[in-house]
Every structure is written in C-alpha cells, then in structure tokens.
Scaffold this motif. Structure first.
Motif, PDB file in Angstrom:
ATOM      1  N   ASP A  25     -14.001  22.037  46.097  1.00  0.00           N
ATOM      2  CA  ASP A  25     -15.149  22.194  47.107  1.00  0.00           C
ATOM      3  C   ASP A  25     -15.689  21.023  47.413  1.00  0.00           C
ATOM      4  N   ILE A  26     -15.837  20.111  46.519  1.00  0.00           N
ATOM      5  CA  ILE A  26     -16.490  18.739  47.044  1.00  0.00           C
ATOM      6  C   ILE A  26     -15.749  18.049  48.057  1.00  0.00           C
ATOM      7  N   LEU A  27     -14.526  18.405  48.193  1.00  0.00           N
ATOM      8  CA  LEU A  27     -13.675  17.708  49.149  1.00  0.00           C
ATOM      9  C   LEU A  27     -13.617  18.220  50.683  1.00  0.00           C
ATOM     10  N   HIS A  28     -14.444  19.534  50.537  1.00  0.00           N
ATOM     11  CA  HIS A  28     -14.164  20.316  51.931  1.00  0.00           C
ATOM     12  C   HIS A  28     -15.340  19.748  52.773  1.00  0.00           C
ATOM     13  N   ASN A  29     -15.002  19.697  54.074  1.00  0.00           N
ATOM     14  CA  ASN A  29     -15.752  19.370  55.338  1.00  0.00           C
ATOM     15  C   ASN A  29     -17.036  20.202  55.120  1.00  0.00           C
ATOM     16  N   GLU A  30     -17.037  21.483  54.919  1.00  0.00           N
ATOM     17  CA  GLU A  30     -18.315  22.316  54.920  1.00  0.00           C
ATOM     18  C   GLU A  30     -19.271  22.064  53.814  1.00  0.00           C
ATOM     19  N   LEU A  87     -19.630  18.893  52.344  1.00  0.00           N
ATOM     20  CA  LEU A  87     -19.765  17.494  51.817  1.00  0.00           C
ATOM     21  C   LEU A  87     -20.836  16.833  51.920  1.00  0.00           C
ATOM     22  N   ASP A  88     -21.964  17.397  52.715  1.00  0.00           N
ATOM     23  CA  ASP A  88     -23.256  17.163  52.926  1.00  0.00           C
ATOM     24  C   ASP A  88     -24.143  17.650  51.968  1.00  0.00           C
ATOM     25  N   GLN A  89     -23.619  18.500  51.067  1.00  0.00           N
ATOM     26  CA  GLN A  89     -24.358  19.193  50.228  1.00  0.00           C
ATOM     27  C   GLN A  89     -24.581  18.383  48.847  1.00  0.00           C
TER      28      GLN A  89
END
Length: 412
Positions: free
Chosen positions: A209-214, A216-218
C-alpha cells in the motif's frame, strides 16, 4: 383440398424474418455488452495500467513514487523476466520484486542465488509461504492483518524518519541474527529487514500500500517508500510476467531433485485467478452481472392464475382458433385430440341419456353409442378414447371422424 386450406390458415411456423425481428434487439444488446466489456478489460489490463507498475498513474499504480525517485537521482528500470532481474543485481542496485509468490521455484532459487552474491538490497512485496522459504530463508509468515496507520517501534533509520505509515498485510516472525522488525502487530513485523552479504540486505514488505499512488501522500508512506527503494543509485523494478520463458525451465513447473517432493514445488506456483490481470476480472464480473440482469429482465414471471374481466368480447371462433394455434406451436397433438374427444363426448352424452359424470366412462358411454350407430361393427372406442394422433394429418382425420360420429348420433 378443404382440409389443406384450413390447416394452412392456422399455421404458426415462423419465418426467418419474424425470428430475426424478435431476437435482434436482444442480440444487439448482448453484442454491445460484450464489446464494451472486452474494451474495458483490455484498457484496464494494459501494460501501463498494472498494479505496482511504475509507469501507471492508476490508483494502484506506482508512477508517483517512481518519478520522486528519479527526481532524487535514482534511475528506475522496469524488467519483466527473472533473467533480467538476476542479471541487474549488484552492490549499487535495489531489486524490487512486486510479485514473489507468482514466481516458480526455479525462478525463486535463481533470484535468491543472484541477490545473495550481489551485496545490494532486495525488496520483496508481500511474500507468502510459497516464496519466503526460498527468497528469505529463516523467515516464517505468521498471519495477515489489516493495513492501517502503524508506528515503527524499531531502530531502523528509514522507519524512524518516516514515522507512522500505512502498514499491515503479511506479518513475519524470524530468529535470524541481526534482523530488524518494524511496524509490528502482536510482536509480528509487517516490515522485516534481514542483513545480507556485506552492506546488502533483504526487505520484506508485508503490504504494497505505501507504494500505491493513492496512498503515497498519506502518513509517512512517501518517506518510507523513498528510503527503502532509494538507498542505492539504481532501482530495478521487477514485474513478473507470464511471458517469461524461464517459468518453463527447471523441469515441470520449476521442480528438480533439490526440492524433494513435487507437492512442495507446487506451492511456488500461483493459482490461475491470481495471475489474471485485474482489468479482465472486472470486465468478466461486469459481463456476468449484465447477463444476470438481462435474464431477469427478459425472463417470464410465473405466478398464480387470476381471472380478470376482458375489455372486449371475444368470439368463440377466435378463441378456438387462438388455442389451436397455441397447440400447433407447441406441437401438442395429444392435448388437441383430448380436447376434441372430450367435447364430442360432452355433446353426445345428453343425446344418449348418459349423465355428464359418466361421459368419460367407456363402460357406460360406448354401449349407448354403439346402439345408435347404423354400422354394428364400427369401433367408437378408437374415436372417443383412443391414442393421440401421430401427425397433423391424423389429427385432421380424427376431427372429421368425430364430426361424422356426432352427426350420426344426432340424426339416429
């Protein structure tokens, strides 16, 4: 000639044009659904729209992280075969394996041999039972947990700098000396770092999940992803492919004598569903849902019979002709013959002094009929209670004979 004309006027055989007019709307709707589903699936499953693809801007792609890495001077190369991935390893290289469980045992062993000698970093995304034993010996995947914001609770500098991150997924346990366990849940790590040769190491990431675009800013996802993948100047992004010729090497599905029983080897193979691109799965699901809705829409809804007042009066001849057409369409000569015989018995029984209750009894009705016939050797049983006609011509002949029998009873 008269009989032929009567049959032809009530024929309900459908012509090709009539059939086409009835089904063309349904066929057109099905064609549109199929074309739309295939087009949607093809777009969704394209090479630039895969999960964890550094070229994809989709929510589950990783283009944002790849661009951030390149801005910081890290070169990003995408490879799709295990030969390319093994050949690209080195002390200045980070190898990211996005689907370790989809690799065959032969590919996993070859990749582990290459990374063990490279003194670089290897990052494995969500490795499970079928891949950990070969790619990270000494590690045991214990359970799966939800992906949520977690604190690092470890001494890894990358984790401490990033702070809280969206971690979870597969959780690991190990007794390997020097291992660092981060973002734990019940003392099981969702981020595990194993020391390797020289300055090399292996990172097990429980969730992508930390690599996903959605995402990344969280939280600290961007910081953690950049530090894990940007510790070397060169990043090799390995996206396992079904077209990799090495998947057929090493025997049947990658088995050889070093693995013992073939049952263990089968664990290195991914099931078919997990290998299908997500776009095709969504397209198939939508087509199946559309087919079910179309079936519900077009299906007949049977329920209890109810009576209602007809808005207009229908002549008996029209009702009789309509029922005859239904019988003909269903090829129900037996029902038509039974209706004709029952009508004849009901009409002649009062003339013979037979009650309506005994009209369907051959033992009561047949002697009374025989007494009225002018031909003593005639057999009224075959007319009034015989078997169903074999074809339409026999049905027409039966009708004529019943009419003749009824006329003779009336005139006698």
């Amino acid at each position: 000639m008269t009989v032929s004309a009567a049959v032809s006027t009530t024929s309900e055989s459908l012509t090709f044009q009539q059939v086409w007019r009835r089904v063309r709307g349904v066929l057109l709707a099905v064609l549109i659904l199929v074309v739309a589903g295939v087009a949607f699936a093809a777009v969704r499953s394209g090479s630039q729209h895969g999960r964890l693809d550094p070229r994809s801007a989709d929510p589950y792609g990783s283009r944002a992280l790849a661009e951030l890495l390149e801005e910081r001077g890290v070169s990003v190369d995408v490879v799709t075969t295990s030969d390319e991935a093994a050949g690209a390893t080195g002390p200045d290289t980070t190898l990211l394996v996005t689907g370790p469980d989809t690799l065959t045992a032969y590919q996993q062993r070859r990749l582990h041999d290459a990374t063990a000698r490279s003194a670089g970093r290897t990052v494995l995304v969500s490795p499970g039972d079928s891949s950990v034993a070969r790619l990270a010996p000494g590690v045991d995947p214990q359970k799966r947990g939800p992906v949520t914001a977690r604190a690092p609770r470890c001494d890894l500098s990358a984790a401490r700098t990033a702070g809280v991150a969206d971690m979870g997924g597969v959780h690991y346990a190990t007794d390997a000396p020097g291992a660092t366990a981060c973002y734990p849940d019940d003392e099981l790590a969702s981020l595990l770092v194993l020391p390797g040769r020289g300055a090399g190491d292996t990172v097990l990431l429980g969730s992508p999940d930390i690599l996903h675009n959605e995402r990344l800013d969280q939280q600290g996802n961007a910081s953690l992803g950049l530090q894990l993948l940007g510790s070397r100047p060169h990043l090799v992004w390995y996206l396992p492919s079904l077209d990799d010729p090495s998947a057929a090497e090493g025997g049947n599905g990658g088995t050889d004598s070093r693995d013992g029983a073939g049952g263990e080897e089968a664990g290195g193979q991914s099931d078919f569903i997990s290998l299908v691109p997500p776009g095709w799965l969504w397209g198939t699901l939508q087509l199946a849902l559309a087919a079910v809705l179309a079936a519900v829409w077009r299906g007949r809804r049977f329920g209890p019979l109810v009576t209602e007042q007809l808005p207009v009066a229908i002549r008996a001849s029209e009702s009789t002709e309509g029922r005859a057409r239904l019988y003909r369409r269903a090829d129900a000569r037996d029902r038509a013959a039974a209706a004709l015989r029952a009508g004849t018995r009901n009409r002649i029984s009062p003339l013979l002094g037979v009650s309506a209750r005994d009209a369907d009894s051959p033992a009561v009705l047949l002697p009374a009929v025989a007494a009225r016939l002018s031909t003593p050797d005639s057999a009224p049983y075959a007319l009034l209670f015989g078997p169903a006609p074999a074809d339409d011509a026999a049905l027409v002949l039966l009708t004529d004979q019943l009419d003749a029998l009824e006329r003779e009873v009336r005139t006698s």
